[in-house]
Motif scaffolding. Structure first.
Motif, short mmCIF file in Angstrom:
data_model
loop_
_atom_site.label_atom_id
_atom_site.label_comp_id
_atom_site.label_asym_id
_atom_site.label_seq_id
_atom_site.Cartn_x
_atom_site.Cartn_y
_atom_site.Cartn_z
N ILE A 1 0.82 -1.20 0.00
CA ILE A 1 0.00 0.00 0.00
C ILE A 1 0.86 1.26 0.00
O ILE A 1 1.75 1.42 0.84
CB ILE A 1 -0.94 0.01 1.23
N GLU B 1 -1.47 6.67 -1.89
CA GLU B 1 -2.74 6.88 -2.57
C GLU B 1 -3.87 6.05 -1.97
O GLU B 1 -5.04 6.44 -2.03
CB GLU B 1 -2.60 6.53 -4.06
N ALA B 2 -3.54 4.90 -1.39
CA ALA B 2 -4.58 3.99 -0.88
C ALA B 2 -4.74 4.08 0.64
O ALA B 2 -5.63 3.43 1.20
CB ALA B 2 -4.26 2.55 -1.28
N GLN C 1 -8.18 3.87 2.90
CA GLN C 1 -9.27 3.22 2.18
C GLN C 1 -9.64 1.90 2.84
O GLN C 1 -8.80 1.20 3.39
CB GLN C 1 -8.84 2.97 0.73
N PHE D 1 -10.90 -1.29 -1.72
CA PHE D 1 -9.63 -1.43 -2.43
C PHE D 1 -9.66 -2.66 -3.34
O PHE D 1 -9.25 -2.61 -4.50
CB PHE D 1 -8.48 -1.55 -1.43
N ARG E 1 -6.17 8.84 -5.93
CA ARG E 1 -7.16 8.93 -4.85
C ARG E 1 -7.00 10.22 -4.06
O ARG E 1 -7.99 10.83 -3.66
CB ARG E 1 -7.03 7.71 -3.92
#
Length: 318
Positions: A16, A19-20, A23, A28, A159
């Motif tokens: 990860i 950007e993630a 989440q 995801f 994201r």
């Protein structure tokens, strides 16, 4: 068409990045494993086949920086052959990009296409865009336009950029200007409509929005540009983002948008159809906001579609 599947699926290890972060694990996986039913994804998480840092977690787990996710061998349906992109949509996606950088893109959406699939529509602009850009890891709509509305459509490529732009849209950080052709001669030069809107779902499943004190606050500024013999060209700037806002507020003024089959005037639409004009005259002409990274004021303009320009060129100016 029948979907094909990838041969010999293998275990995936995903780390990860920023950007993630934050989440949910299930969301995801929905994005990563496009084509896999959600029920299947929840099942492999529940059974512990998906591991985060070698441990079991729940689907609602929030991802953290440098988490390592183990994803078991799973066959992912390839949708590229399932979805046939209409030539006009493909041309717009490939040739009507107004602006693009590492974080987002702006395209001039053609009328007649929904921005996403659903409600009996298998696919829309965003699904088609993902298909023609299979190497793009992240493509998400920042906002929406009605199927029959053309013009500026914003798509996030990261994201973090999506979150930033969503905040701008929720506040007053984005200036939106639409061009609309109203039925009849609107005699005022400018008017701000401040009328709350209530969304109703009819038995048929169709959405209808009405002006009602029980509705949510909605405000639109209308500025007259040109008067014609039986229509008025205006700029419409919505300060809020309610469903069908400009269309309903225009009808509330007594001058619905030409070509609007839902809120418009049937006789006016019939007259314009007799001239060969069949679509809603609503075009998202301009977007203005501060760039998510540089802070620079950005302005994007979408060229008026030829069928709309042709109509204006043939109308009698007053």
């Amino acid at each position: 068409m029948n979907a094909t599947t990838k041969d010999k699926p293998e275990v995936q290890w995903v780390q990860i990045d920023e950007e993630a972060v934050g989440q949910r694990l299930d969301n995801f996986l929905f994005t990563l494993l496009k084509g896999v039913p959600k029920t299947r994804i929840y099942r492999i998480v529940r059974k512990g086949e998906v591991r985060v840092n070698k441990g079991r977690v729940e689907a609602k787990y929030r991802l953290q920086l440098n988490d390592t996710i183990r994803i078991p061998p799973i066959r992912v349906a390839e949708r590229s052959e399932q979805m046939l992109i209409q030539p006009r949509l493909k041309s717009s996606l490939e040739n009507q990009i107004i602006y693009e950088d590492e974080g987002f893109l702006v395209l001039n959406k053609p009328a007649g296409f929904p921005v996403h699939g659903g409600s009996g529509v298998s696919s829309g602009v965003i699904e088609a865009l993902r298909q023609i850009r299979p190497d793009s890891r992240f493509l998400e709509l920042v906002h929406r336009l009605d199927k029959e509305t053309s013009g500026c459509l914003l798509v996030a490529k990261k994201r973090s950029i999506l979150k930033y732009l969503h905040e701008l849209f929720r506040g007053d950080g984005v200036e939106k200007t639409y061009m609309a052709l109203l039925a009849g001669q609107w005699r005022r030069k400018k008017q701000v409509v401040d009328a709350p809107l209530l969304k109703n779902i009819l038995k048929s499943g169709e959405r209808m929005v009405v002006v009602s004190n029980k509705g949510k606050p909605a405000q639109t500024s209308f500025v007259r540009l040109r008067k014609f013999a039986d229509a008025t060209l205006v700029h419409a700037s919505p300060k809020t983002g309610r469903t069908h806002q400009i269309r309903v507020h225009a009808a509330w003024l007594g001058h619905p948008i030409v070509g609007d089959d839902r809120y418009g005037d049937a006789e006016t639409n019939k007259i314009f159809r007799s001239r060969g004009y069949k679509r809603l005259f609503l075009h998202a002409e301009q977007l203005r906001f501060l760039h998510p990274v540089s802070g620079e004021l950005m302005q994007f303009n979408a060229t008026l579609p030829q069928e709309l320009q042709n109509l204006l060129d043939h109308e009698q100016t007053i």
